[in-house]
Design an enzyme around this catalytic site. Structure first.
Site, short mmCIF file in Angstrom:
data_model
loop_
_atom_site.label_atom_id
_atom_site.label_comp_id
_atom_site.label_asym_id
_atom_site.label_seq_id
_atom_site.Cartn_x
_atom_site.Cartn_y
_atom_site.Cartn_z
N ARG A 21 -3.00 -2.36 -3.76
CA ARG A 21 -3.54 -1.35 -3.47
C ARG A 21 -3.42 0.14 -4.24
NH1 ARG A 21 -5.71 1.17 2.05
NH2 ARG A 21 -8.56 1.73 0.93
N ASN A 71 0.93 -1.13 -0.23
CA ASN A 71 -0.02 -0.07 -0.04
C ASN A 71 0.66 1.06 0.30
OD1 ASN A 71 -1.64 2.06 0.42
ND2 ASN A 71 -3.01 1.03 1.93
N GLY A 82 -11.72 1.29 12.17
CA GLY A 82 -11.47 0.94 13.79
C GLY A 82 -12.75 1.49 14.08
N ILE A 83 -13.83 2.51 14.02
CA ILE A 83 -14.61 2.74 14.70
C ILE A 83 -16.18 1.97 14.75
CG2 ILE A 83 -17.06 4.36 14.75
CD1 ILE A 83 -15.29 6.17 13.73
N GLY A 84 -16.16 1.21 13.61
CA GLY A 84 -17.46 0.38 13.44
C GLY A 84 -17.18 -1.21 14.56
N HIS A 92 -13.11 2.46 -0.81
CA HIS A 92 -13.39 1.71 0.18
C HIS A 92 -13.65 -0.22 -0.18
CE1 HIS A 92 -13.57 4.52 3.41
NE2 HIS A 92 -12.47 4.54 3.39
N GLU A 133 -8.62 -5.43 4.75
CA GLU A 133 -8.06 -5.06 3.24
C GLU A 133 -6.68 -6.38 2.68
OE1 GLU A 133 -8.99 -1.50 4.94
OE2 GLU A 133 -9.10 -1.03 2.67
N GLY A 174 -14.18 4.62 10.03
CA GLY A 174 -12.66 4.97 10.68
C GLY A 174 -12.35 6.16 10.32
N LYS A 219 3.19 1.33 3.02
CA LYS A 219 3.01 0.03 4.15
C LYS A 219 2.86 -1.09 3.43
CE LYS A 219 -0.59 2.98 6.25
NZ LYS A 219 -2.14 2.91 6.27
N ASP A 271 -9.64 12.08 16.29
CA ASP A 271 -9.75 10.22 16.63
C ASP A 271 -10.81 10.10 17.72
OD1 ASP A 271 -9.25 8.48 18.09
OD2 ASP A 271 -7.61 8.51 17.28
N ARG A 325 -12.97 14.98 7.00
CA ARG A 325 -13.40 15.27 5.89
C ARG A 325 -14.66 15.59 6.11
NH1 ARG A 325 -11.42 10.36 3.01
NH2 ARG A 325 -9.89 10.80 2.93
P1 AMP Z 1 -8.95 3.10 10.91
O1 AMP Z 1 -9.00 4.40 10.47
O2 AMP Z 1 -10.27 2.19 10.14
O3 AMP Z 1 -7.97 2.83 11.16
O4 AMP Z 1 -9.95 3.84 12.51
C1 AMP Z 1 -9.56 4.62 13.50
C2 AMP Z 1 -11.20 5.37 13.89
O5 AMP Z 1 -11.09 4.14 15.14
C3 AMP Z 1 -10.75 5.88 14.68
O6 AMP Z 1 -11.23 7.74 14.84
C4 AMP Z 1 -10.12 5.39 16.02
O7 AMP Z 1 -10.65 7.22 17.69
C5 AMP Z 1 -11.26 4.84 15.84
N1 AMP Z 1 -11.75 4.36 16.96
C6 AMP Z 1 -10.23 2.82 17.45
N2 AMP Z 1 -10.59 2.54 18.48
C7 AMP Z 1 -11.51 2.59 19.17
C8 AMP Z 1 -12.64 2.82 20.29
N3 AMP Z 1 -11.79 1.77 20.71
N4 AMP Z 1 -13.38 3.22 20.47
C9 AMP Z 1 -13.57 4.58 19.66
N5 AMP Z 1 -13.20 4.98 18.32
C10 AMP Z 1 -11.95 4.39 18.67
#
Ligand code: AMP
Length: 377
Positions: A71, A12, A310-312, A160, A363, A190, A19, A262, A221
């Protein structure tokens, strides 16, 4: 007889970082992963030098690489699936740089570096847009003079795609349905976020657009916004298109609303009663629920709502705020089950009309799987 593809390197390659992950596809295991940073700004001078660093880091593991999966951000309408890299493919990709002026040169630089360093090893390009190429025109076209589509390719492409496709396949397995019969709303949430409407295993709509700027409220964004608001700000602040692009892509979203991109920070701030953080989370949840409702209609009723990223995968707080808004669809949250993090799980109650399922995305593994599939054809 064709040699079996065992060791697959996944690259990537971004504008200033590279990466990588190395997989043993026979064992289905990851052998190594790593990151080279500061390419062209203090670290390796270019992507070839960065890849030299990867080979050094991997040591003996870099031997006998059978194939490399890359990617690639944008395949436009040219690439509807992953493809083995040839001279012709590279020439076509170079014509698509206008769709991703920041990412595409870096993606292609990564491929060229692999061609130099891993001589004779086949490369496969896996496009972030490919899964969305099945969208019908009514979802993909913008309501502007069609000459801009004809001349410049202005339409919705979506991103995505590798993640949406991967979780679609995993969700089908989980629901014990063939992929070709599964209807889903997939939510990749995320730092960047997008939703997809998946009917009979194929994408029929997605929330990102010509670029990844559209749709959800994201880390930095803005997502959906009235285009006239953009013009008003440019005029009032005398901003160039590049400056406006930075404002919308890098200085908006959660960062602008609550001071951090974040989600963990924002949840912590909201818990302490911070009103800005509270509004940011509600805006995020509202827009996600709004899209879920729309996409559920578009696909004629979902077999499941799938969450990832990350969020989901991790944020019980955000998931609860979203699901709370889905009562009209008969969806009910199981608050105890919703405590789960980073694993496959159903977070809705048994009597929820539509299950809400967490499926961690991967991914890099999806790129490695596609690489094996394309080269095996
Ligand atoms: P990603 O881009 O998929 O790596 O997701 C990053 C996002 O996931 C960031 O906003 C992180 O704050 C969020 N994230 C990761 N772990 C947690 C958690 N335990 N609780 C809330 N948000 C999280």
């Amino acid at each position: 007889m064709k040699k079996a593809i065992r060791k697959v390197l996944v690259i990537n390659s971004g504008s200033s970082s590279l990466k990588y992950q190395l997989f043993d596809m026979v064992k289905g295991e990851r052998i190594a992963k790593g990151l080279v940073e500061r390419i062209g700004c203090g670290g390796p001078k270019d992507h070839t030098a960065a890849l030299d660093q990867v080979v050094k880091d991997l040591g003996d593991a870099a031997k006998d690489v059978d194939a490399i999966g890359h990617r690639v951000l944008h395949g436009a309408e040219v690439f509807k699936d992953s493809v083995k890299v040839t001279k012709d493919v590279m020439a076509k990709c170079r014509k698509l740089v206008k769709f991703g002026p920041l990412h595409m040169p870096a993606n292609l630089g990564g491929i060229e570096a692999c061609e130099k360093i891993f001589k004779g090893v086949p490369n496969v390009a896996v496009f972030d847009t490919a899964f969305h190429q099945t969208m019908p025109d009514c979802a993909a076209m913008y309501a502007i003079d069609p000459k801009y589509y004809r001349k410049m390719g202005i339409r919705k492409y979506g991103f995505h795609g590798t993640s949406h496709k991967f979780i679609t396949q995993e969700a089908a397995k989980f629901l014990k349905k063939p992929v070709s019969k599964v209807n889903l709303v997939t939510c990749h949430m995320g730092n960047g976020s997008s939703l997809a409407a998946v009917k009979n295993g194929q994408c029929v709509d997605t929330s990102m657009g010509l670029t990844p700027l559209a749709g959800m409220v994201m880390g930095t964004r803005c997502g959906d916004i009235d285009a006239a608001a953009v013009l008003s700000i440019m005029e009032a602040e005398k901003l160039t298109p590049a400056e406006m692009d930075t404002l919308l892509n890098k200085k908006s979203g959660l960062a602008a609303l609550a001071g951090s991109s974040d989600c963990r920070d924002i949840c912590a701030m909201a818990e302490k009663g911070d009103k800005k953080a509270e509004l940011a989370l509600e805006m995020l949840a509202y827009r996600t629920a709004f899209y879920i409702g729309g996409y559920n209609t578009v696909i004629g009723g979902a077999d499941a709502i799938v969450m990832t990223g990350g969020i989901g995968e991790n944020s019980s707080e955000v998931r609860e705020r979203i699901v709370r808004r889905l009562g009209a669809l008969g969806i009910k949250l199981d608050r105890k089950a919703n405590k789960v993090r980073g694993q496959v799980a159903v977070i809705s109650t048994r009597d929820s009309k539509i299950p809400v399922v967490i499926i961690p995305t991967n991914e890099e593994l999806a790129i490695a799987q596609d690489t094996v599939k394309i080269l095996g054809k």
